[in-house]
Enzyme design. Structure first.
Site, PDB file in Angstrom:
ATOM      1  N   THR A  79      -2.734 -28.303  89.133  1.00 53.06           N
ATOM      2  CA  THR A  79      -1.271 -28.211  89.033  1.00 53.06           C
ATOM      3  C   THR A  79      -0.685 -29.599  89.335  1.00 53.06           C
ATOM      4  O   THR A  79      -0.593 -30.431  88.460  1.00 53.06           O
ATOM      5  CB  THR A  79      -0.695 -27.126  89.975  1.00 53.06           C
ATOM      6  OG1 THR A  79      -1.225 -27.308  91.293  1.00 53.06           O
ATOM      7  CG2 THR A  79      -1.055 -25.739  89.476  1.00 53.06           C
TER       8      THR A  79
ATOM      9  N   LYS B  32      -9.250 -27.120  93.038  1.00 55.84           N
ATOM     10  CA  LYS B  32      -7.926 -27.689  92.846  1.00 55.84           C
ATOM     11  C   LYS B  32      -7.177 -27.587  94.164  1.00 55.84           C
ATOM     12  O   LYS B  32      -7.400 -26.700  94.979  1.00 55.84           O
ATOM     13  CB  LYS B  32      -7.165 -26.995  91.718  1.00 55.84           C
ATOM     14  CG  LYS B  32      -6.746 -25.552  91.964  1.00 55.84           C
ATOM     15  CD  LYS B  32      -5.471 -25.314  92.741  1.00 55.84           C
ATOM     16  CE  LYS B  32      -4.286 -26.024  92.175  1.00 55.84           C
ATOM     17  NZ  LYS B  32      -3.051 -25.722  93.014  1.00 55.84           N
TER      18      LYS B  32
ATOM     19  N   THR C 150      -3.218 -24.274  99.511  1.00 56.86           N
ATOM     20  CA  THR C 150      -2.965 -23.976  98.100  1.00 56.86           C
ATOM     21  C   THR C 150      -4.121 -24.546  97.345  1.00 56.86           C
ATOM     22  O   THR C 150      -4.059 -25.656  96.844  1.00 56.86           O
ATOM     23  CB  THR C 150      -1.676 -24.607  97.584  1.00 56.86           C
ATOM     24  OG1 THR C 150      -0.607 -24.062  98.292  1.00 56.86           O
ATOM     25  CG2 THR C 150      -1.446 -24.266  96.129  1.00 56.86           C
TER      26      THR C 150
ATOM     27  N   GLU D 251      -0.440 -34.606  97.975  1.00 54.72           N
ATOM     28  CA  GLU D 251       0.770 -35.030  97.276  1.00 54.72           C
ATOM     29  C   GLU D 251       1.429 -36.217  97.990  1.00 54.72           C
ATOM     30  O   GLU D 251       1.858 -36.115  99.141  1.00 54.72           O
ATOM     31  CB  GLU D 251       1.753 -33.863  97.184  1.00 54.72           C
ATOM     32  CG  GLU D 251       1.289 -32.805  96.210  1.00 54.72           C
ATOM     33  CD  GLU D 251       2.119 -31.542  96.232  1.00 54.72           C
ATOM     34  OE1 GLU D 251       1.941 -30.732  95.308  1.00 54.72           O
ATOM     35  OE2 GLU D 251       2.925 -31.352  97.160  1.00 54.72           O
TER      36      GLU D 251
ATOM     37  N   ASN E 254       7.854 -32.465  95.865  1.00 50.77           N
ATOM     38  CA  ASN E 254       8.181 -31.077  96.190  1.00 50.77           C
ATOM     39  C   ASN E 254       9.661 -30.765  96.042  1.00 50.77           C
ATOM     40  O   ASN E 254      10.050 -29.608  95.863  1.00 50.77           O
ATOM     41  CB  ASN E 254       7.682 -30.743  97.592  1.00 50.77           C
ATOM     42  CG  ASN E 254       6.177 -30.542  97.601  1.00 50.77           C
ATOM     43  OD1 ASN E 254       5.689 -29.498  97.195  1.00 50.77           O
ATOM     44  ND2 ASN E 254       5.448 -31.556  98.011  1.00 50.77           N
TER      45      ASN E 254
ATOM     46  N   THR F 183      11.571 -28.282  88.652  1.00 50.84           N
ATOM     47  CA  THR F 183      12.404 -28.897  87.629  1.00 50.84           C
ATOM     48  C   THR F 183      11.785 -30.157  87.060  1.00 50.84           C
ATOM     49  O   THR F 183      12.277 -30.707  86.112  1.00 50.84           O
ATOM     50  CB  THR F 183      13.782 -29.243  88.210  1.00 50.84           C
ATOM     51  OG1 THR F 183      13.604 -30.081  89.366  1.00 50.84           O
ATOM     52  CG2 THR F 183      14.536 -28.002  88.586  1.00 50.84           C
TER      53      THR F 183
END
Length: 416
Positions: free
Chosen positions: A162, A188, A199, A285, A411, A416
Protein backbone atom coordinates in the site's frame (compact mmCIF):
# COMPACT_ATOMS: atom_id res chain seq x y z
CA UNK A 1 7.99 -26.48 22.87
CA UNK A 2 11.56 -25.79 23.95
CA UNK A 3 13.03 -23.33 21.47
CA UNK A 4 16.51 -22.02 22.19
CA UNK A 5 16.85 -18.27 22.56
CA UNK A 6 16.82 -16.85 19.05
CA UNK A 7 19.64 -14.41 19.85
CA UNK A 8 22.04 -17.38 19.96
CA UNK A 9 21.43 -18.40 16.38
CA UNK A 10 23.94 -18.07 13.57
CA UNK A 11 23.55 -18.16 9.81
CA UNK A 12 25.90 -21.12 9.41
CA UNK A 13 23.13 -23.73 9.17
CA UNK A 14 21.32 -22.17 6.21
CA UNK A 15 21.87 -20.18 3.04
CA UNK A 16 20.10 -16.88 2.41
CA UNK A 17 19.26 -15.96 -1.19
CA UNK A 18 17.16 -13.54 -3.20
CA UNK A 19 14.00 -15.61 -3.37
CA UNK A 20 10.37 -15.43 -2.31
CA UNK A 21 7.23 -17.50 -1.72
CA UNK A 22 7.63 -19.48 -4.95
CA UNK A 23 11.19 -20.55 -4.14
CA UNK A 24 10.01 -23.65 -2.18
CA UNK A 25 8.87 -26.63 -4.28
CA UNK A 26 5.23 -26.85 -5.22
CA UNK A 27 4.20 -23.19 -4.83
CA UNK A 28 2.91 -20.78 -7.46
CA UNK A 29 1.89 -17.15 -7.14
CA UNK A 30 0.70 -14.16 -9.09
CA UNK A 31 0.40 -10.42 -8.66
CA UNK A 32 -1.91 -8.53 -11.00
CA UNK A 33 -3.65 -5.19 -11.47
CA UNK A 34 -7.42 -5.57 -11.32
CA UNK A 35 -8.57 -1.96 -10.84
CA UNK A 36 -8.86 -1.30 -7.10
CA UNK A 37 -5.86 1.00 -7.50
CA UNK A 38 -5.45 3.27 -10.51
CA UNK A 39 -2.31 1.67 -11.92
CA UNK A 40 -0.37 -0.47 -9.44
CA UNK A 41 -0.81 -4.21 -8.89
CA UNK A 42 -3.52 -4.84 -6.30
CA UNK A 43 -4.25 -8.58 -6.11
CA UNK A 44 -2.02 -11.44 -5.01
CA UNK A 45 -2.73 -15.17 -5.16
CA UNK A 46 -0.50 -17.82 -3.57
CA UNK A 47 -1.24 -21.50 -4.18
CA UNK A 48 0.31 -24.80 -3.17
CA UNK A 49 0.15 -27.74 -5.55
CA UNK A 50 -1.02 -29.88 -2.62
CA UNK A 51 -2.90 -29.27 0.61
CA UNK A 52 -0.46 -27.87 3.17
CA UNK A 53 -0.12 -27.79 6.93
CA UNK A 54 -0.83 -24.21 7.94
CA UNK A 55 -0.63 -21.86 10.89
CA UNK A 56 -1.57 -18.25 11.46
CA UNK A 57 -1.40 -15.39 13.92
CA UNK A 58 -3.70 -12.39 13.70
CA UNK A 59 -4.27 -8.84 14.94
CA UNK A 60 -5.38 -8.31 18.54
CA UNK A 61 -7.41 -5.23 17.59
CA UNK A 62 -11.04 -5.72 18.68
CA UNK A 63 -12.09 -3.79 15.58
CA UNK A 64 -11.24 -6.80 13.46
CA UNK A 65 -11.61 -6.79 9.67
CA UNK A 66 -13.86 -9.31 7.90
CA UNK A 67 -11.03 -11.20 6.15
CA UNK A 68 -9.34 -11.78 9.49
CA UNK A 69 -12.53 -13.30 10.91
CA UNK A 70 -12.93 -15.61 7.90
CA UNK A 71 -9.26 -16.62 7.87
CA UNK A 72 -9.18 -17.35 11.60
CA UNK A 73 -12.08 -19.72 11.09
CA UNK A 74 -10.61 -21.42 8.02
CA UNK A 75 -7.20 -22.01 9.55
CA UNK A 76 -8.56 -23.74 12.66
CA UNK A 77 -8.27 -27.14 10.95
CA UNK A 78 -4.62 -26.41 10.15
CA UNK A 79 -4.93 -27.17 6.42
CA UNK A 80 -4.66 -24.47 3.74
CA UNK A 81 -3.89 -24.57 0.01
CA UNK A 82 -4.26 -20.96 -1.16
CA UNK A 83 -4.09 -17.34 -0.03
CA UNK A 84 -5.96 -14.55 -1.83
CA UNK A 85 -5.06 -10.94 -1.03
CA UNK A 86 -6.31 -7.59 -2.28
CA UNK A 87 -4.65 -4.25 -1.57
CA UNK A 88 -6.16 -0.77 -1.72
CA UNK A 89 -9.23 -1.67 0.36
CA UNK A 90 -9.12 -3.16 3.88
CA UNK A 91 -12.68 -4.52 3.98
CA UNK A 92 -12.72 -3.40 7.63
CA UNK A 93 -15.69 -1.86 9.49
CA UNK A 94 -17.95 -3.00 6.64
CA UNK A 95 -20.43 -5.04 8.67
CA UNK A 96 -22.20 -8.18 7.51
CA UNK A 97 -21.72 -7.22 3.87
CA UNK A 98 -17.96 -7.15 4.40
CA UNK A 99 -17.99 -10.59 5.99
CA UNK A 100 -20.06 -12.04 3.12
CA UNK A 101 -17.70 -10.44 0.62
CA UNK A 102 -14.68 -12.02 2.32
CA UNK A 103 -16.43 -15.39 2.13
CA UNK A 104 -17.16 -14.82 -1.57
CA UNK A 105 -13.47 -14.21 -2.15
CA UNK A 106 -12.62 -17.61 -0.68
CA UNK A 107 -15.35 -19.32 -2.71
CA UNK A 108 -14.38 -17.79 -6.04
CA UNK A 109 -10.71 -18.55 -5.36
CA UNK A 110 -11.60 -22.15 -4.52
CA UNK A 111 -13.66 -22.52 -7.69
CA UNK A 112 -10.80 -21.19 -9.82
CA UNK A 113 -8.31 -23.61 -8.22
CA UNK A 114 -10.71 -26.57 -7.81
CA UNK A 115 -10.19 -26.75 -4.04
CA UNK A 116 -12.38 -26.43 -0.95
CA UNK A 117 -13.25 -22.83 0.14
CA UNK A 118 -12.30 -23.72 3.72
CA UNK A 119 -8.74 -24.25 2.48
CA UNK A 120 -8.38 -20.60 1.42
CA UNK A 121 -6.99 -17.75 3.50
CA UNK A 122 -8.26 -14.28 2.56
CA UNK A 123 -6.54 -10.99 3.39
CA UNK A 124 -7.19 -7.36 2.57
CA UNK A 125 -5.22 -4.18 3.20
CA UNK A 126 -5.87 -0.52 2.46
CA UNK A 127 -8.51 2.06 3.33
CA UNK A 128 -10.86 1.22 6.22
CA UNK A 129 -14.65 1.58 6.05
CA UNK A 130 -15.17 1.31 2.28
CA UNK A 131 -17.09 -1.68 0.86
CA UNK A 132 -15.13 -3.94 -1.46
CA UNK A 133 -15.84 -3.32 -5.15
CA UNK A 134 -16.94 -6.90 -5.78
CA UNK A 135 -17.57 -6.27 -9.49
CA UNK A 136 -13.83 -5.67 -9.67
CA UNK A 137 -12.70 -8.21 -7.06
CA UNK A 138 -14.39 -11.36 -8.36
CA UNK A 139 -13.19 -11.21 -11.99
CA UNK A 140 -9.85 -10.08 -10.56
CA UNK A 141 -9.53 -13.35 -8.66
CA UNK A 142 -10.04 -15.30 -11.89
CA UNK A 143 -7.39 -13.12 -13.56
CA UNK A 144 -4.96 -13.82 -10.72
CA UNK A 145 -5.64 -17.57 -10.97
CA UNK A 146 -4.87 -17.58 -14.70
CA UNK A 147 -1.62 -15.72 -14.00
CA UNK A 148 -0.32 -18.22 -11.43
CA UNK A 149 3.29 -19.15 -12.08
CA UNK A 150 6.26 -20.76 -10.29
CA UNK A 151 8.00 -17.45 -11.05
CA UNK A 152 5.18 -15.23 -9.74
CA UNK A 153 6.57 -14.52 -6.29
CA UNK A 154 8.06 -11.14 -7.12
CA UNK A 155 4.81 -9.85 -8.63
CA UNK A 156 2.92 -11.22 -5.61
CA UNK A 157 5.22 -9.31 -3.25
CA UNK A 158 4.51 -6.11 -5.18
CA UNK A 159 0.73 -6.52 -5.31
CA UNK A 160 0.24 -6.62 -1.52
CA UNK A 161 1.85 -3.19 -0.96
CA UNK A 162 0.00 0.00 0.00
CA UNK A 163 2.10 2.95 1.22
CA UNK A 164 5.24 0.78 1.13
CA UNK A 165 8.10 2.13 -0.95
CA UNK A 166 9.85 -1.23 -1.44
CA UNK A 167 8.76 -4.84 -1.65
CA UNK A 168 9.84 -7.23 1.10
CA UNK A 169 10.86 -10.77 0.18
CA UNK A 170 13.43 -13.38 1.13
CA UNK A 171 14.24 -17.09 0.92
CA UNK A 172 16.60 -19.46 2.69
CA UNK A 173 17.73 -23.05 2.16
CA UNK A 174 18.54 -25.51 4.93
CA UNK A 175 19.38 -29.22 4.78
CA UNK A 176 17.08 -31.51 6.79
CA UNK A 177 17.46 -35.31 6.65
CA UNK A 178 19.79 -34.84 3.68
CA UNK A 179 17.01 -33.04 1.77
CA UNK A 180 17.13 -29.42 0.58
CA UNK A 181 14.38 -27.55 2.41
CA UNK A 182 13.43 -24.03 1.33
CA UNK A 183 11.56 -21.33 3.26
CA UNK A 184 10.33 -18.22 1.44
CA UNK A 185 8.44 -15.15 2.55
CA UNK A 186 6.88 -11.86 1.47
CA UNK A 187 5.46 -9.08 3.63
CA UNK A 188 3.91 -5.63 3.48
CA UNK A 189 3.90 -2.87 6.05
CA UNK A 190 5.04 0.71 6.34
CA UNK A 191 2.71 2.67 8.62
CA UNK A 192 0.17 1.93 11.36
CA UNK A 193 2.81 -0.40 12.77
CA UNK A 194 2.86 -1.40 16.43
CA UNK A 195 3.27 -4.64 18.43
CA UNK A 196 0.38 -7.12 18.61
CA UNK A 197 0.51 -6.83 15.50
CA UNK A 198 1.06 -4.02 13.00
CA UNK A 199 -0.56 -2.92 9.70
CA UNK A 200 1.22 -5.76 8.13
CA UNK A 201 0.69 -8.91 6.18
CA UNK A 202 3.29 -11.65 6.00
CA UNK A 203 3.04 -14.91 4.08
CA UNK A 204 5.57 -17.70 4.54
CA UNK A 205 5.85 -20.84 2.41
CA UNK A 206 8.04 -23.90 2.87
CA UNK A 207 8.35 -27.26 1.19
CA UNK A 208 9.37 -28.80 4.53
CA UNK A 209 7.18 -31.48 6.04
CA UNK A 210 6.16 -30.12 9.45
CA UNK A 211 3.70 -31.37 12.03
CA UNK A 212 0.84 -28.91 12.46
CA UNK A 213 1.08 -28.39 16.22
CA UNK A 214 4.81 -27.76 15.98
CA UNK A 215 4.27 -25.28 13.12
CA UNK A 216 1.67 -23.25 15.03
CA UNK A 217 3.81 -23.08 18.17
CA UNK A 218 6.86 -22.11 16.13
CA UNK A 219 4.97 -19.34 14.35
CA UNK A 220 3.59 -17.94 17.61
CA UNK A 221 7.00 -18.02 19.35
CA UNK A 222 8.70 -16.45 16.35
CA UNK A 223 6.04 -13.74 15.92
CA UNK A 224 6.39 -12.74 19.58
CA UNK A 225 10.09 -12.05 18.99
CA UNK A 226 9.83 -10.46 15.53
CA UNK A 227 6.57 -8.92 14.30
CA UNK A 228 5.44 -8.16 17.85
CA UNK A 229 8.71 -6.32 18.52
CA UNK A 230 8.44 -3.68 15.81
CA UNK A 231 6.83 -0.25 15.92
CA UNK A 232 6.60 2.73 13.59
CA UNK A 233 3.81 4.89 14.98
CA UNK A 234 2.01 3.17 17.87
CA UNK A 235 -1.12 2.15 15.94
CA UNK A 236 -2.27 -1.49 15.86
CA UNK A 237 -4.25 -2.29 12.71
CA UNK A 238 -7.50 -4.12 12.00
CA UNK A 239 -6.22 -6.45 9.28
CA UNK A 240 -2.87 -7.90 10.32
CA UNK A 241 -1.96 -11.51 9.85
CA UNK A 242 0.97 -13.84 9.38
CA UNK A 243 0.24 -17.12 7.62
CA UNK A 244 2.60 -20.02 6.90
CA UNK A 245 2.01 -23.01 4.61
CA UNK A 246 4.21 -26.13 4.73
CA UNK A 247 3.42 -28.51 1.86
CA UNK A 248 5.93 -31.28 2.64
CA UNK A 249 7.22 -31.60 -0.92
CA UNK A 250 10.87 -31.64 0.23
CA UNK A 251 10.03 -35.13 1.58
CA UNK A 252 11.97 -34.83 4.84
CA UNK A 253 10.85 -36.70 7.95
CA UNK A 254 8.12 -34.63 9.57
CA UNK A 255 9.57 -31.93 11.80
CA UNK A 256 8.50 -31.78 15.42
CA UNK A 257 10.23 -30.84 18.66
CA UNK A 258 11.87 -34.27 18.89
CA UNK A 259 13.34 -34.20 15.37
CA UNK A 260 17.18 -34.20 15.66
CA UNK A 261 17.49 -31.32 13.16
CA UNK A 262 14.52 -29.27 14.34
CA UNK A 263 16.75 -26.47 15.63
CA UNK A 264 18.21 -25.92 12.17
CA UNK A 265 14.73 -25.36 10.77
CA UNK A 266 13.76 -23.14 13.71
CA UNK A 267 16.77 -20.90 13.14
CA UNK A 268 16.11 -20.60 9.40
CA UNK A 269 12.40 -19.92 9.99
CA UNK A 270 13.21 -17.26 12.57
CA UNK A 271 15.69 -15.58 10.24
CA UNK A 272 13.08 -15.22 7.49
CA UNK A 273 10.55 -13.62 9.81
CA UNK A 274 13.03 -11.34 11.57
CA UNK A 275 14.30 -10.17 8.18
CA UNK A 276 10.77 -9.31 7.02
CA UNK A 277 9.92 -7.58 10.32
CA UNK A 278 13.03 -5.40 10.06
CA UNK A 279 12.25 -4.57 6.43
CA UNK A 280 8.83 -3.30 7.50
CA UNK A 281 10.41 -0.92 10.02
CA UNK A 282 13.12 0.20 7.58
CA UNK A 283 10.30 1.15 5.21
CA UNK A 284 8.42 3.06 7.91
CA UNK A 285 6.39 5.93 6.52
CA UNK A 286 8.70 8.95 6.32
CA UNK A 287 11.42 7.16 8.32
CA UNK A 288 15.02 8.36 8.08
CA UNK A 289 16.51 6.19 10.86
CA UNK A 290 16.29 2.47 11.68
CA UNK A 291 16.57 1.90 15.44
CA UNK A 292 17.34 -1.33 17.29
CA UNK A 293 16.80 -1.51 21.04
CA UNK A 294 18.39 -4.30 23.06
CA UNK A 295 17.57 -4.71 26.74
CA UNK A 296 19.92 -6.95 28.71
CA UNK A 297 20.14 -8.33 32.26
CA UNK A 298 16.41 -8.10 32.93
CA UNK A 299 14.44 -10.20 35.43
CA UNK A 300 12.42 -11.80 32.63
CA UNK A 301 12.13 -11.85 28.86
CA UNK A 302 8.69 -10.23 29.11
CA UNK A 303 10.05 -7.36 31.18
CA UNK A 304 12.91 -6.85 28.71
CA UNK A 305 10.34 -6.79 25.89
CA UNK A 306 8.28 -4.21 27.77
CA UNK A 307 11.23 -1.86 28.17
CA UNK A 308 12.28 -2.20 24.54
CA UNK A 309 8.75 -1.49 23.31
CA UNK A 310 8.41 1.50 25.64
CA UNK A 311 11.55 3.13 24.24
CA UNK A 312 10.65 2.39 20.62
CA UNK A 313 7.09 3.67 21.06
CA UNK A 314 8.04 7.00 22.63
CA UNK A 315 7.28 9.83 20.22
CA UNK A 316 9.75 12.03 22.09
CA UNK A 317 12.51 9.47 21.58
CA UNK A 318 11.54 9.00 17.94
CA UNK A 319 11.51 12.73 17.17
CA UNK A 320 14.84 13.18 18.95
CA UNK A 321 16.40 10.67 16.59
CA UNK A 322 14.87 12.45 13.61
CA UNK A 323 16.46 15.66 14.87
CA UNK A 324 19.74 13.80 15.52
CA UNK A 325 19.63 14.85 19.17
CA UNK A 326 21.22 12.50 21.74
CA UNK A 327 18.56 13.30 24.33
CA UNK A 328 19.25 10.58 26.90
CA UNK A 329 16.65 12.01 29.28
CA UNK A 330 13.86 10.99 26.91
CA UNK A 331 15.21 7.45 26.73
CA UNK A 332 15.50 7.17 30.50
CA UNK A 333 12.02 8.62 30.93
CA UNK A 334 10.49 6.02 28.59
CA UNK A 335 12.21 3.25 30.57
CA UNK A 336 10.83 4.73 33.77
CA UNK A 337 7.17 4.57 32.73
CA UNK A 338 7.49 1.13 31.09
CA UNK A 339 6.44 -0.67 34.28
CA UNK A 340 9.72 -2.59 34.62
CA UNK A 341 11.33 -3.01 38.05
CA UNK A 342 14.85 -1.60 38.35
CA UNK A 343 17.01 0.71 40.46
CA UNK A 344 17.53 3.94 38.59
CA UNK A 345 20.93 4.48 40.19
CA UNK A 346 22.21 1.21 38.71
CA UNK A 347 20.92 1.39 35.15
CA UNK A 348 23.25 1.92 32.19
CA UNK A 349 22.28 3.05 28.68
CA UNK A 350 24.44 2.98 25.56
CA UNK A 351 23.77 4.63 22.19
CA UNK A 352 25.61 4.06 18.94
CA UNK A 353 25.90 2.26 15.64
CA UNK A 354 27.66 -0.85 14.35
CA UNK A 355 31.05 0.84 14.70
CA UNK A 356 30.82 2.66 18.03
CA UNK A 357 28.71 2.60 21.21
CA UNK A 358 28.78 5.47 23.71
CA UNK A 359 27.65 5.12 27.32
CA UNK A 360 25.14 7.92 27.73
CA UNK A 361 23.65 6.97 31.14
CA UNK A 362 25.45 5.60 34.19
CA UNK A 363 24.01 5.32 37.69
CA UNK A 364 20.84 6.98 36.40
CA UNK A 365 22.66 10.11 35.24
CA UNK A 366 24.18 11.47 32.06
CA UNK A 367 27.83 10.66 31.45
CA UNK A 368 28.92 13.99 29.99
CA UNK A 369 29.69 12.42 26.61
CA UNK A 370 31.06 14.51 23.76
CA UNK A 371 28.19 16.22 21.96
CA UNK A 372 30.39 16.57 18.87
CA UNK A 373 31.05 12.82 18.72
CA UNK A 374 27.35 12.10 19.34
CA UNK A 375 26.28 14.48 16.58
CA UNK A 376 28.42 12.61 14.06
CA UNK A 377 27.21 9.23 15.31
CA UNK A 378 23.53 10.19 15.03
CA UNK A 379 23.88 10.88 11.32
CA UNK A 380 24.01 7.10 10.85
CA UNK A 381 20.93 5.59 9.19
CA UNK A 382 21.02 2.57 11.53
CA UNK A 383 21.30 3.19 15.27
CA UNK A 384 21.20 1.08 18.40
CA UNK A 385 20.20 1.66 22.01
CA UNK A 386 21.34 -0.87 24.61
CA UNK A 387 19.90 -0.82 28.12
CA UNK A 388 21.44 -2.76 31.01
CA UNK A 389 18.83 -3.07 33.78
CA UNK A 390 21.14 -5.11 36.05
CA UNK A 391 18.22 -7.01 37.58
CA UNK A 392 18.65 -10.50 36.06
CA UNK A 393 19.92 -12.45 33.08
CA UNK A 394 17.18 -12.19 30.42
CA UNK A 395 17.26 -10.06 27.27
CA UNK A 396 15.11 -8.95 24.32
CA UNK A 397 15.43 -6.96 21.11
CA UNK A 398 13.02 -4.71 19.26
CA UNK A 399 13.08 -2.50 16.20
CA UNK A 400 11.59 0.85 15.25
CA UNK A 401 12.26 4.09 13.43
CA UNK A 402 12.22 7.83 13.88
CA UNK A 403 9.16 10.06 13.39
CA UNK A 404 9.54 12.66 10.68
CA UNK A 405 7.65 15.50 8.99
CA UNK A 406 6.94 13.19 6.08
CA UNK A 407 5.03 10.76 8.32
CA UNK A 408 2.48 13.50 9.00
CA UNK A 409 2.29 14.42 5.32
CA UNK A 410 1.75 10.80 4.21
CA UNK A 411 -0.98 10.10 6.77
CA UNK A 412 -2.60 13.52 6.53
CA UNK A 413 -3.38 12.83 2.88
CA UNK A 414 -3.85 9.03 3.01
CA UNK A 415 -7.38 8.97 1.60
CA UNK A 416 -6.91 11.88 -0.82
Amino acid sequence: MAIREMEEMTVKNFEVFNGDITSPKGFQASGVHIGIKKKKKDMTLIASDVLAEAAGVFTTNKVCAAPVLVSKENIKAGKIQAVIVNSGNANACTGEEGYENALKMTKVTAEALHIDPSHVIVASTGIIGVPLPMDTILPGIKKAAKALSPDGGEAAAEAILTTDTIDKKIAVEVEIDGKKVTIGGIAKGSGMIHPNMATMLSFITTDAKVEGEFLQELLKTTSDKTYNMITVDGDTSTNDMVCVMANGMAKNTALNQEHPEAQKFIEAFYYVNEYLAKKIVQDGEGATKFIEVEVINSRSFKEAQTVAKSILSSNLVKTAFFGEDGNWGRILCSIGYSGAEFEVNEIEVFLGNKDKMIKIVENGQGTGFSEEVMEKLLKSKKLKIMVDLKTGTESAKGWGCDLSYDYVKINGAYRT
